[in-house]
Scaffold this motif. Structure first.
Motif, short mmCIF file in Angstrom:
data_model
loop_
_atom_site.label_atom_id
_atom_site.label_comp_id
_atom_site.label_asym_id
_atom_site.label_seq_id
_atom_site.Cartn_x
_atom_site.Cartn_y
_atom_site.Cartn_z
N ASN A 40 0.81 -1.23 0.00
CA ASN A 40 0.00 0.00 0.00
C ASN A 40 0.84 1.28 0.00
N PHE A 41 2.07 1.18 0.51
CA PHE A 41 2.91 2.36 0.69
C PHE A 41 4.30 2.09 0.15
N GLU A 43 1.27 9.66 -5.22
CA GLU A 43 -0.19 9.71 -5.13
C GLU A 43 -0.76 8.33 -4.81
N ASN A 44 -0.09 7.31 -5.32
CA ASN A 44 -0.39 5.91 -5.02
C ASN A 44 0.92 5.17 -5.29
N PRO A 45 1.04 3.88 -4.96
CA PRO A 45 2.35 3.24 -5.10
C PRO A 45 3.00 3.35 -6.48
N LYS A 46 2.17 3.54 -7.51
CA LYS A 46 2.73 3.58 -8.87
C LYS A 46 2.94 4.99 -9.43
N THR A 47 2.34 6.01 -8.80
CA THR A 47 2.35 7.35 -9.39
C THR A 47 3.14 8.35 -8.55
N ALA A 48 4.31 8.75 -9.07
CA ALA A 48 5.12 9.76 -8.37
C ALA A 48 4.55 11.14 -8.61
N ILE A 66 4.49 8.10 16.34
CA ILE A 66 4.51 8.93 15.13
C ILE A 66 4.59 8.01 13.91
N MET A 67 3.91 8.40 12.84
CA MET A 67 4.06 7.74 11.55
C MET A 67 4.10 8.82 10.46
N ILE A 68 5.01 8.65 9.51
CA ILE A 68 5.09 9.54 8.33
C ILE A 68 5.16 8.65 7.09
N PHE A 69 4.27 8.88 6.14
CA PHE A 69 4.23 8.08 4.91
C PHE A 69 4.45 8.97 3.68
N ASN A 70 5.08 8.39 2.65
CA ASN A 70 5.30 9.15 1.40
C ASN A 70 4.33 8.76 0.30
N THR A 71 3.26 8.05 0.69
CA THR A 71 2.28 7.55 -0.28
C THR A 71 0.87 7.76 0.25
N ASN A 72 -0.02 8.29 -0.59
CA ASN A 72 -1.43 8.43 -0.18
C ASN A 72 -2.17 7.11 -0.33
N ASN A 108 -6.30 2.08 4.36
CA ASN A 108 -6.70 2.55 5.69
C ASN A 108 -6.42 1.49 6.75
N ASP A 109 -6.76 0.24 6.42
CA ASP A 109 -6.53 -0.86 7.38
C ASP A 109 -5.03 -1.06 7.64
N ALA A 110 -4.23 -0.92 6.58
CA ALA A 110 -2.77 -1.08 6.75
C ALA A 110 -2.21 0.06 7.59
N PHE A 111 -2.66 1.28 7.31
CA PHE A 111 -2.21 2.47 8.04
C PHE A 111 -2.48 2.31 9.54
#
Length: 397
Positions: free
Chosen positions: A28-29, A249-254, A362-368, A375-378
Protein backbone atom coordinates in the motif's frame (compact mmCIF):
# COMPACT_ATOMS: atom_id res chain seq x y z
CA UNK A 1 19.23 -18.44 32.00
CA UNK A 2 18.46 -14.75 32.64
CA UNK A 3 18.46 -12.26 29.81
CA UNK A 4 19.11 -8.61 30.46
CA UNK A 5 16.56 -5.96 29.63
CA UNK A 6 18.53 -4.61 26.68
CA UNK A 7 18.45 -8.06 25.03
CA UNK A 8 14.70 -8.24 25.63
CA UNK A 9 14.33 -4.74 24.23
CA UNK A 10 16.21 -5.79 21.08
CA UNK A 11 13.92 -8.79 20.77
CA UNK A 12 10.86 -6.57 21.08
CA UNK A 13 12.27 -4.23 18.42
CA UNK A 14 13.01 -7.17 16.13
CA UNK A 15 9.49 -8.55 16.58
CA UNK A 16 8.04 -5.11 15.92
CA UNK A 17 10.16 -4.82 12.74
CA UNK A 18 8.76 -8.16 11.56
CA UNK A 19 5.13 -7.23 12.23
CA UNK A 20 5.42 -3.86 10.48
CA UNK A 21 7.30 -5.41 7.55
CA UNK A 22 4.47 -7.89 7.11
CA UNK A 23 2.01 -5.00 6.67
CA UNK A 24 4.46 -3.13 4.40
CA UNK A 25 4.63 -6.21 2.12
CA UNK A 26 0.95 -5.71 1.26
CA UNK A 27 2.15 -2.96 -1.08
CA UNK A 28 0.00 0.00 0.00
CA UNK A 29 2.91 2.36 0.69
CA UNK A 30 6.27 2.94 -0.97
CA UNK A 31 8.07 4.28 2.09
CA UNK A 32 7.44 5.38 5.65
CA UNK A 33 8.97 5.78 9.08
CA UNK A 34 7.57 5.22 12.55
CA UNK A 35 8.63 5.85 16.11
CA UNK A 36 7.67 5.33 19.75
CA UNK A 37 8.84 7.86 22.35
CA UNK A 38 8.42 8.57 26.03
CA UNK A 39 9.16 11.64 28.14
CA UNK A 40 12.87 10.86 28.19
CA UNK A 41 13.84 9.62 24.75
CA UNK A 42 13.05 7.68 21.59
CA UNK A 43 12.29 4.02 22.35
CA UNK A 44 12.01 2.84 18.76
CA UNK A 45 12.41 4.43 15.31
CA UNK A 46 12.67 2.79 11.94
CA UNK A 47 12.23 3.45 8.24
CA UNK A 48 10.60 0.93 5.87
CA UNK A 49 10.42 0.62 2.12
CA UNK A 50 11.81 3.22 -0.28
CA UNK A 51 12.09 6.99 -0.40
CA UNK A 52 12.53 6.62 -4.16
CA UNK A 53 11.14 3.49 -5.80
CA UNK A 54 12.82 4.06 -9.17
CA UNK A 55 16.25 4.45 -7.55
CA UNK A 56 15.59 1.82 -4.83
CA UNK A 57 16.66 4.35 -2.22
CA UNK A 58 15.74 3.08 1.27
CA UNK A 59 13.44 5.14 3.50
CA UNK A 60 15.49 5.67 6.69
CA UNK A 61 15.10 7.45 10.03
CA UNK A 62 16.96 10.39 8.43
CA UNK A 63 14.83 10.57 5.27
CA UNK A 64 12.97 13.88 5.21
CA UNK A 65 9.64 14.97 3.76
CA UNK A 66 6.83 17.41 4.49
CA UNK A 67 4.45 16.15 7.17
CA UNK A 68 1.18 17.94 6.28
CA UNK A 69 -1.01 19.22 9.12
CA UNK A 70 1.11 17.86 11.98
CA UNK A 71 3.01 21.07 11.07
CA UNK A 72 0.23 23.11 12.70
CA UNK A 73 1.39 22.05 16.16
CA UNK A 74 4.57 24.08 15.60
CA UNK A 75 2.50 27.16 14.77
CA UNK A 76 0.91 26.80 18.21
CA UNK A 77 4.31 26.61 19.92
CA UNK A 78 5.49 29.63 17.91
CA UNK A 79 2.43 31.68 18.91
CA UNK A 80 3.06 31.00 22.60
CA UNK A 81 6.77 31.78 22.22
CA UNK A 82 5.89 35.11 20.57
CA UNK A 83 3.48 35.78 23.45
CA UNK A 84 6.23 34.93 25.99
CA UNK A 85 8.51 37.41 24.23
CA UNK A 86 5.85 40.11 24.62
CA UNK A 87 5.37 40.46 20.86
CA UNK A 88 1.66 39.59 20.81
CA UNK A 89 -1.21 38.41 22.97
CA UNK A 90 -3.47 35.55 21.88
CA UNK A 91 -6.54 37.63 22.65
CA UNK A 92 -5.41 40.53 20.46
CA UNK A 93 -7.53 41.29 17.40
CA UNK A 94 -5.70 40.11 14.29
CA UNK A 95 -6.14 43.52 12.68
CA UNK A 96 -3.59 44.98 15.11
CA UNK A 97 -0.83 43.20 13.12
CA UNK A 98 -2.10 43.19 9.54
CA UNK A 99 -1.22 45.49 6.61
CA UNK A 100 -4.61 44.74 4.96
CA UNK A 101 -8.13 44.52 6.36
CA UNK A 102 -9.67 41.15 7.24
CA UNK A 103 -13.23 40.99 8.53
CA UNK A 104 -16.03 38.46 8.17
CA UNK A 105 -18.42 40.47 5.95
CA UNK A 106 -21.37 38.78 7.66
CA UNK A 107 -20.20 40.23 11.00
CA UNK A 108 -18.29 43.42 10.10
CA UNK A 109 -18.21 44.71 13.69
CA UNK A 110 -16.99 41.47 15.27
CA UNK A 111 -13.17 41.43 15.38
CA UNK A 112 -11.34 38.14 14.85
CA UNK A 113 -8.69 37.30 17.46
CA UNK A 114 -5.44 35.33 17.25
CA UNK A 115 -6.86 32.77 19.71
CA UNK A 116 -9.79 32.15 17.37
CA UNK A 117 -7.31 31.38 14.56
CA UNK A 118 -5.52 28.93 16.89
CA UNK A 119 -8.74 27.15 17.82
CA UNK A 120 -10.26 27.07 14.31
CA UNK A 121 -13.15 29.27 15.43
CA UNK A 122 -12.17 32.40 13.46
CA UNK A 123 -14.94 31.89 10.84
CA UNK A 124 -12.22 31.87 8.13
CA UNK A 125 -12.78 29.01 5.67
CA UNK A 126 -10.66 27.26 3.04
CA UNK A 127 -12.33 28.23 -0.22
CA UNK A 128 -11.82 26.66 -3.67
CA UNK A 129 -8.75 28.86 -4.28
CA UNK A 130 -6.91 27.27 -1.35
CA UNK A 131 -6.45 24.10 -3.41
CA UNK A 132 -6.10 25.77 -6.81
CA UNK A 133 -3.79 28.72 -5.98
CA UNK A 134 -1.68 27.79 -2.94
CA UNK A 135 0.50 24.94 -4.29
CA UNK A 136 3.50 25.49 -6.56
CA UNK A 137 6.02 23.32 -8.33
CA UNK A 138 9.52 23.38 -6.91
CA UNK A 139 11.76 25.22 -9.39
CA UNK A 140 14.41 23.36 -11.41
CA UNK A 141 12.99 19.84 -11.40
CA UNK A 142 12.46 17.38 -14.22
CA UNK A 143 8.73 17.38 -14.96
CA UNK A 144 8.75 14.76 -17.71
CA UNK A 145 5.64 12.67 -17.18
CA UNK A 146 4.88 14.43 -13.88
CA UNK A 147 1.31 14.91 -12.69
CA UNK A 148 0.42 18.57 -12.43
CA UNK A 149 -2.64 18.08 -10.30
CA UNK A 150 -3.74 15.96 -7.36
CA UNK A 151 -7.30 14.74 -6.76
CA UNK A 152 -8.48 16.94 -9.66
CA UNK A 153 -9.06 20.08 -7.53
CA UNK A 154 -5.55 20.43 -6.14
CA UNK A 155 -3.35 22.08 -8.75
CA UNK A 156 0.45 22.42 -8.77
CA UNK A 157 0.97 25.89 -10.25
CA UNK A 158 4.07 26.79 -12.32
CA UNK A 159 7.16 27.66 -10.29
CA UNK A 160 7.46 31.07 -11.98
CA UNK A 161 4.15 32.08 -10.35
CA UNK A 162 5.23 31.41 -6.73
CA UNK A 163 3.89 34.06 -4.37
CA UNK A 164 4.55 35.01 -0.76
CA UNK A 165 2.33 33.97 2.11
CA UNK A 166 1.26 37.61 2.58
CA UNK A 167 0.21 37.99 -1.05
CA UNK A 168 -1.76 34.74 -0.97
CA UNK A 169 -3.54 35.70 2.26
CA UNK A 170 -4.35 39.19 0.98
CA UNK A 171 -5.85 37.73 -2.20
CA UNK A 172 -7.97 35.19 -0.31
CA UNK A 173 -9.00 37.18 2.77
CA UNK A 174 -8.82 40.94 2.33
CA UNK A 175 -11.97 42.88 1.46
CA UNK A 176 -10.91 43.47 -2.13
CA UNK A 177 -8.91 40.27 -2.58
CA UNK A 178 -9.31 38.71 -6.03
CA UNK A 179 -9.89 35.22 -4.54
CA UNK A 180 -12.08 36.34 -1.64
CA UNK A 181 -15.07 34.13 -2.44
CA UNK A 182 -16.71 32.00 0.26
CA UNK A 183 -13.73 32.75 2.50
CA UNK A 184 -15.90 33.32 5.57
CA UNK A 185 -18.46 31.29 7.44
CA UNK A 186 -22.04 32.25 8.26
CA UNK A 187 -21.09 31.71 11.93
CA UNK A 188 -19.67 34.63 13.82
CA UNK A 189 -15.99 34.64 14.94
CA UNK A 190 -15.49 32.61 18.12
CA UNK A 191 -18.66 30.59 17.71
CA UNK A 192 -18.07 27.34 15.82
CA UNK A 193 -15.07 25.03 15.19
CA UNK A 194 -14.37 25.02 11.44
CA UNK A 195 -10.94 23.62 10.58
CA UNK A 196 -8.99 26.17 8.57
CA UNK A 197 -5.65 25.87 6.78
CA UNK A 198 -5.85 29.50 5.68
CA UNK A 199 -6.49 30.57 9.28
CA UNK A 200 -3.36 28.68 10.32
CA UNK A 201 -1.23 30.43 7.69
CA UNK A 202 -2.67 33.75 8.84
CA UNK A 203 -1.57 33.01 12.44
CA UNK A 204 1.99 32.37 11.18
CA UNK A 205 1.87 35.57 9.11
CA UNK A 206 0.85 37.48 12.26
CA UNK A 207 3.90 35.99 14.07
CA UNK A 208 6.05 37.43 11.26
CA UNK A 209 4.41 40.85 11.54
CA UNK A 210 4.62 40.89 15.35
CA UNK A 211 8.22 39.67 15.67
CA UNK A 212 9.81 41.13 12.53
CA UNK A 213 11.21 37.69 11.71
CA UNK A 214 10.23 35.35 8.92
CA UNK A 215 8.19 32.46 10.35
CA UNK A 216 10.74 29.87 9.19
CA UNK A 217 13.55 31.86 10.88
CA UNK A 218 11.57 32.38 14.09
CA UNK A 219 10.79 28.68 14.45
CA UNK A 220 14.37 27.67 13.66
CA UNK A 221 15.63 29.92 16.44
CA UNK A 222 13.06 29.02 19.10
CA UNK A 223 12.10 25.39 18.29
CA UNK A 224 14.46 23.60 15.90
CA UNK A 225 17.83 24.76 17.24
CA UNK A 226 17.05 24.21 20.95
CA UNK A 227 15.73 20.69 20.18
CA UNK A 228 18.64 19.94 17.81
CA UNK A 229 16.28 19.15 14.94
CA UNK A 230 19.12 19.51 12.47
CA UNK A 231 17.44 17.98 9.42
CA UNK A 232 14.27 20.04 9.65
CA UNK A 233 12.99 23.27 8.11
CA UNK A 234 10.17 24.87 6.15
CA UNK A 235 11.84 25.56 2.83
CA UNK A 236 13.85 23.52 0.36
CA UNK A 237 16.82 25.86 0.88
CA UNK A 238 16.74 25.15 4.65
CA UNK A 239 17.26 21.40 4.29
CA UNK A 240 19.56 18.91 2.57
CA UNK A 241 17.51 18.07 -0.50
CA UNK A 242 19.36 14.81 -1.21
CA UNK A 243 17.61 13.38 1.89
CA UNK A 244 14.12 14.39 0.66
CA UNK A 245 11.73 11.56 -0.18
CA UNK A 246 9.87 11.31 -3.45
CA UNK A 247 6.12 11.59 -2.78
CA UNK A 248 3.50 9.33 -4.38
CA UNK A 249 -0.19 9.71 -5.13
CA UNK A 250 -0.39 5.91 -5.02
CA UNK A 251 2.35 3.24 -5.10
CA UNK A 252 2.73 3.58 -8.87
CA UNK A 253 2.35 7.35 -9.39
CA UNK A 254 5.12 9.76 -8.37
CA UNK A 255 4.20 13.37 -7.72
CA UNK A 256 6.36 16.38 -8.57
CA UNK A 257 8.13 18.20 -5.72
CA UNK A 258 5.97 21.09 -4.54
CA UNK A 259 5.74 23.92 -2.02
CA UNK A 260 2.89 26.02 -0.71
CA UNK A 261 2.28 29.74 -0.23
CA UNK A 262 0.44 28.87 3.00
CA UNK A 263 3.35 26.63 4.08
CA UNK A 264 2.95 26.84 7.91
CA UNK A 265 -0.34 24.92 7.62
CA UNK A 266 1.37 21.75 6.37
CA UNK A 267 4.80 22.32 4.88
CA UNK A 268 7.13 21.42 7.74
CA UNK A 269 9.96 19.23 6.39
CA UNK A 270 11.47 16.79 8.87
CA UNK A 271 12.60 13.22 9.57
CA UNK A 272 11.24 10.67 12.02
CA UNK A 273 14.50 11.14 13.96
CA UNK A 274 13.89 14.87 14.43
CA UNK A 275 10.16 14.55 14.95
CA UNK A 276 10.74 12.05 17.75
CA UNK A 277 12.77 14.67 19.64
CA UNK A 278 9.90 17.10 19.14
CA UNK A 279 7.27 14.69 20.50
CA UNK A 280 9.42 13.91 23.55
CA UNK A 281 9.57 17.66 24.20
CA UNK A 282 5.77 17.93 23.88
CA UNK A 283 5.27 15.17 26.46
CA UNK A 284 7.75 16.92 28.76
CA UNK A 285 5.93 20.21 28.20
CA UNK A 286 2.60 18.61 29.05
CA UNK A 287 4.10 17.51 32.36
CA UNK A 288 5.54 20.94 33.17
CA UNK A 289 9.14 19.99 32.30
CA UNK A 290 9.48 21.35 28.76
CA UNK A 291 12.52 23.29 27.59
CA UNK A 292 11.29 25.54 24.75
CA UNK A 293 8.29 27.14 26.49
CA UNK A 294 7.60 28.08 30.10
CA UNK A 295 5.30 25.80 32.13
CA UNK A 296 2.66 28.55 31.94
CA UNK A 297 2.82 28.67 28.13
CA UNK A 298 2.70 24.89 27.84
CA UNK A 299 -0.33 24.83 30.15
CA UNK A 300 -2.14 27.20 27.78
CA UNK A 301 -1.00 25.22 24.73
CA UNK A 302 -2.45 22.01 26.18
CA UNK A 303 -5.63 23.43 27.71
CA UNK A 304 -8.74 22.40 25.74
CA UNK A 305 -10.21 25.72 24.60
CA UNK A 306 -13.67 24.74 23.40
CA UNK A 307 -16.93 23.23 24.68
CA UNK A 308 -19.62 21.10 23.05
CA UNK A 309 -21.42 24.30 22.04
CA UNK A 310 -18.55 25.17 19.67
CA UNK A 311 -19.14 22.08 17.52
CA UNK A 312 -21.84 21.33 14.98
CA UNK A 313 -20.54 17.75 14.94
CA UNK A 314 -17.88 16.07 17.04
CA UNK A 315 -15.79 13.07 16.16
CA UNK A 316 -16.46 10.39 18.76
CA UNK A 317 -15.68 7.46 16.46
CA UNK A 318 -11.97 7.72 15.73
CA UNK A 319 -9.82 8.16 18.86
CA UNK A 320 -7.09 9.54 16.59
CA UNK A 321 -9.07 12.42 15.16
CA UNK A 322 -7.88 15.69 16.68
CA UNK A 323 -11.24 17.31 16.04
CA UNK A 324 -12.89 16.61 19.40
CA UNK A 325 -11.28 19.59 21.09
CA UNK A 326 -8.33 21.87 20.51
CA UNK A 327 -5.66 23.67 22.51
CA UNK A 328 -3.51 26.23 20.69
CA UNK A 329 -3.30 24.40 17.33
CA UNK A 330 -2.96 21.17 19.33
CA UNK A 331 -5.68 18.55 18.90
CA UNK A 332 -7.47 16.32 21.39
CA UNK A 333 -9.14 13.02 20.54
CA UNK A 334 -12.32 12.03 22.36
CA UNK A 335 -10.51 9.38 24.41
CA UNK A 336 -7.85 11.81 25.62
CA UNK A 337 -5.05 11.30 23.07
CA UNK A 338 -3.24 14.54 22.26
CA UNK A 339 -1.68 15.32 18.88
CA UNK A 340 -2.49 15.79 15.21
CA UNK A 341 -3.00 14.00 11.91
CA UNK A 342 -1.97 15.17 8.46
CA UNK A 343 -2.71 14.55 4.81
CA UNK A 344 -1.33 16.31 1.73
CA UNK A 345 -0.40 15.24 -1.81
CA UNK A 346 1.84 12.20 -1.26
CA UNK A 347 1.81 12.60 2.53
CA UNK A 348 0.01 10.87 5.41
CA UNK A 349 1.12 11.56 8.98
CA UNK A 350 0.11 11.01 12.60
CA UNK A 351 1.62 12.20 15.87
CA UNK A 352 -0.11 11.51 19.21
CA UNK A 353 0.74 10.83 22.81
CA UNK A 354 -1.27 9.39 25.67
CA UNK A 355 -1.08 11.65 28.75
CA UNK A 356 -2.02 8.68 30.96
CA UNK A 357 1.25 6.85 30.28
CA UNK A 358 3.45 9.53 28.62
CA UNK A 359 3.98 7.36 25.56
CA UNK A 360 3.78 8.76 22.04
CA UNK A 361 3.72 7.38 18.51
CA UNK A 362 4.51 8.93 15.13
CA UNK A 363 4.06 7.74 11.55
CA UNK A 364 5.09 9.54 8.33
CA UNK A 365 4.23 8.08 4.91
CA UNK A 366 5.30 9.15 1.40
CA UNK A 367 2.28 7.55 -0.28
CA UNK A 368 -1.43 8.43 -0.18
CA UNK A 369 -4.19 5.88 0.17
CA UNK A 370 -7.91 6.25 -0.39
CA UNK A 371 -9.26 2.73 -0.03
CA UNK A 372 -10.16 0.46 2.87
CA UNK A 373 -7.06 -1.71 2.27
CA UNK A 374 -4.77 1.31 2.68
CA UNK A 375 -6.70 2.55 5.69
CA UNK A 376 -6.53 -0.86 7.38
CA UNK A 377 -2.77 -1.08 6.75
CA UNK A 378 -2.21 2.47 8.04
CA UNK A 379 -4.06 1.84 11.30
CA UNK A 380 -2.68 -1.70 11.43
CA UNK A 381 0.83 -0.25 11.74
CA UNK A 382 -0.40 2.30 14.30
CA UNK A 383 -1.93 -0.49 16.41
CA UNK A 384 1.20 -2.66 16.21
CA UNK A 385 3.19 0.29 17.59
CA UNK A 386 0.72 0.52 20.48
CA UNK A 387 1.02 -3.21 21.13
CA UNK A 388 4.79 -2.93 21.66
CA UNK A 389 5.09 0.52 23.27
CA UNK A 390 4.44 -0.51 26.89
CA UNK A 391 6.91 -3.39 26.59
CA UNK A 392 9.63 -1.21 25.05
CA UNK A 393 9.04 1.42 27.71
CA UNK A 394 9.41 -1.10 30.55
CA UNK A 395 12.63 -2.44 29.09
CA UNK A 396 13.97 1.07 28.74
CA UNK A 397 13.40 1.95 32.41
Amino acid sequence: MKTNSSTNSHRASDSLDVEINKIYQQGNFNGFAVSIVNEESTLYQKGFGFSDIAEKKPYSINTIQNIASVSKTLVGIALLKAQELGKLNLDDPIQKYLPFKIINPNFPHKPITIRQLATHTSSILDNEFYLSKSYFLKPNQNLNGAKLNFDEEQIFNPSDSIMTMGTFLENVLSENGKWNKNSFSSHQPGEIYEYSNVGTALAAFIIERATGQEFSTFTREYILKPLQMKDSGWKFEDIQFSKFSRLYENPKTALPYYLSASYPDGGFITSIHDLSKYLTELIKGYNGKGTILTPKSYKEYFTPQLTAANFTERNTQNPYSESYNVGIFMGFGYTGYIGHTGGDPGVMSMLFFDPKNNLGRIMIFNTNFSDKKGNDAFYGIWNVLEKYQIYLNKKNN
